[in-house]
Design a protein around this motif. Structure first.
Motif, PDB file in Angstrom:
ATOM      1  N   ALA A 141      42.794  83.499  49.943  1.00  0.00           N
ATOM      2  CA  ALA A 141      44.226  83.688  50.233  1.00  0.00           C
ATOM      3  C   ALA A 141      44.562  82.597  51.188  1.00  0.00           C
ATOM      4  N   VAL A 142      44.013  82.590  52.387  1.00  0.00           N
ATOM      5  CA  VAL A 142      44.350  81.836  53.330  1.00  0.00           C
ATOM      6  C   VAL A 142      43.562  80.513  53.588  1.00  0.00           C
ATOM      7  N   GLU A 143      42.176  80.525  52.865  1.00  0.00           N
ATOM      8  CA  GLU A 143      41.606  79.305  53.054  1.00  0.00           C
ATOM      9  C   GLU A 143      41.594  78.857  51.535  1.00  0.00           C
ATOM     10  N   GLN A 177      52.348  83.641  59.920  1.00  0.00           N
ATOM     11  CA  GLN A 177      52.075  82.648  59.039  1.00  0.00           C
ATOM     12  C   GLN A 177      51.138  83.178  58.015  1.00  0.00           C
ATOM     13  N   ILE A 178      50.009  83.801  58.694  1.00  0.00           N
ATOM     14  CA  ILE A 178      49.066  84.519  57.917  1.00  0.00           C
ATOM     15  C   ILE A 178      49.418  85.326  56.664  1.00  0.00           C
ATOM     16  N   LYS A 192      51.139  87.254  51.281  1.00  0.00           N
ATOM     17  CA  LYS A 192      52.052  87.891  50.400  1.00  0.00           C
ATOM     18  C   LYS A 192      52.179  87.140  49.155  1.00  0.00           C
ATOM     19  N   SER A 193      52.269  85.594  49.503  1.00  0.00           N
ATOM     20  CA  SER A 193      52.189  84.781  48.181  1.00  0.00           C
ATOM     21  C   SER A 193      51.082  85.054  47.187  1.00  0.00           C
ATOM     22  N   LYS A 194      50.051  85.482  47.760  1.00  0.00           N
ATOM     23  CA  LYS A 194      48.926  86.016  47.008  1.00  0.00           C
ATOM     24  C   LYS A 194      48.894  87.482  46.324  1.00  0.00           C
ATOM     25  N   LYS A 221      41.236  82.012  61.289  1.00  0.00           N
ATOM     26  CA  LYS A 221      42.369  82.408  60.450  1.00  0.00           C
ATOM     27  C   LYS A 221      41.899  83.418  59.269  1.00  0.00           C
ATOM     28  N   SER A 222      40.790  83.225  58.646  1.00  0.00           N
ATOM     29  CA  SER A 222      40.179  84.274  57.768  1.00  0.00           C
ATOM     30  C   SER A 222      39.710  85.568  58.496  1.00  0.00           C
ATOM     31  N   GLU A 271      51.023  83.883  53.774  1.00  0.00           N
ATOM     32  CA  GLU A 271      50.196  83.558  52.620  1.00  0.00           C
ATOM     33  C   GLU A 271      49.602  84.635  51.989  1.00  0.00           C
ATOM     34  N   ALA A 295      43.081  87.362  58.993  1.00  0.00           N
ATOM     35  CA  ALA A 295      43.490  87.892  57.792  1.00  0.00           C
ATOM     36  C   ALA A 295      42.918  89.164  57.567  1.00  0.00           C
TER      37      ALA A 295
END
Lengths: 139, 139
Positions: free
Chosen positions: B83-85, B45-46, B51-53, B6-7, B49, B10
Motif C-alpha cells: 500500500a505504501v511502497e 499521509q501514510i 485508506k485509498s487501498k 514508511k513501511s 495511502e 504503516a
DNA sequence: GTCGCTTTTAACCGAGAGTTTCACGCGGCG
DNA sequence: CGCCGCGTGAAACTCTCGGTTAAAAGCGAC
C-alpha cells in the motif's frame, strides 16, 4: 523496498566471471563492464568489495584482472548481496525501541525468508538454468 | 536492500489499530502517532495511502479518526507494505535489458519468497504472537 | 631501471528519493 | 454556527545512491 543497482551489478559481474571460470584466466574490469552494461569506473569499487569478502581474486599488471576466488557452486546470491550491501533486508525497525516486539518478530520472519531464498541459490545453478532453457528450445 | 521507515510506520499504525479493533471506535491520528513514536504530520499521509487501498477507514468531525476497514485476520503484512511502497522488492534489473535473463529469474525467485513471507503473515497472527509470549512467562 | 599496463584507494559531487514540517481548505458533529 | 480533526499540496531538509576523478602502487617486459 527496492534492490540497489549495486547488488544487481555485483551479481552480474559474478555471473559473468562464473561463465569464464573454467579457463582460470583473469578478466579485465573494462571488458567486464562493457559486456554487462556496467560503468567500469563504478564496477571497480564493487569488485574491490567483492574481493575483500573473498568472493573474487585479482591479479595486477599486464594481463591482470579479476577471477572467482572459488567455484560458482560455492557462491550464493546471498553472499554477493551481503558483500556489497550490509545485511540483506535491513530496517530501522530492528533497532528502534518504539517498534513493538511483535512487529519486529514479523520483520525478522520475512528477513529470514529472503535470506534463505538468496542463500539457496548458487551461481552454478544460475548457469545451469540458462542451459536448461536452451534445451527447452529443442523440444 | 533496506525497508523504508514508511513501511514500518504503516505496519505499526495498523497493528495499533488492530489492538483497538474490538471497540469499533475511531482513534485520532495524533494519539496514534504519539503512542507509536511516529511524527503525526507524516502519519497522516501514510494513513491516507492506507485508506485509498481500503485497509483503513476514516471518520471526520469531532470524535473523528481512523479505524480498520476489515478485521486484522484479513490484513497481511504484504498488503500494508504494498500500500505504501509499490511492489515489494522492486529492482531496476527487472527491466534493464542488460541484465541476463538467468539472473533476472534469480531475482524473481527471491522476490517471490519475500512476497509469500509477507502475505502469509496477518495482523491477527501478530497480535496472537504477543499473547503467546505472555503465556511463556507463566511457565 | 623504467615504461606501460593494470589494480587499489580515497575523496568528491550531483541528483533524487525519503522524511518531516507547514499552512490552509474542507467536512461533520454538537 | 463554531470547533475539531481529517485532507492535501507543497516547501525544506537530510541522506544515501550512483557515478566520477585523480593519485598511488604492483607487476611484467624490455
Amino acid at each position: 523496498m527496492k534492490l540497489s543497482v549495486k547488488s544487481d551489478y555485483a551479481a552480474r559481474a559474478v555471473l559473468w566471471l562464473s561463465r569464464h571460470y573454467q579457463d582460470g584466466t583473469a578478466r579485465k574490469v573494462e571488458e567486464m563492464g562493457i559486456a554487462q552494461g556496467i560503468p567500469p569506473k563504478y564496477l571497480v569499487q564493487i569488485l574491490i568489495e567483492l574481493k575483500s569478502k573473498q568472493i573474487v581474486k585479482s591479479v595486477r599488471g599486464k594481463e591482470g584482472g579479476y577471477l572467482l576466488a572459488r567455484p560458482p557452486a560455492e557462491i550464493t546470491l546471498g553472499d554477493v548481496i551481503r558483500a556489497v550491501e550490509g545485511e540483506i533486508f535491513d530496517s530501522s525497525a530492528m533497532t528502534d525501541p518504539h517498534c513493538p516486539t511483535e512487529l519486529r518478530d514479523g520483520w525478522r520472519r520475512v528477513q529470514r525468508a529472503v535470506n534463505e531464498a538468496a542463500d539457496s541459490l548458487t551461481f552454478q545453478q544460475l548457469l545451469e538454468s540458462s542451459v536448461e532453457k536452451e534445451k527447452m528450445y529443442y523440444i
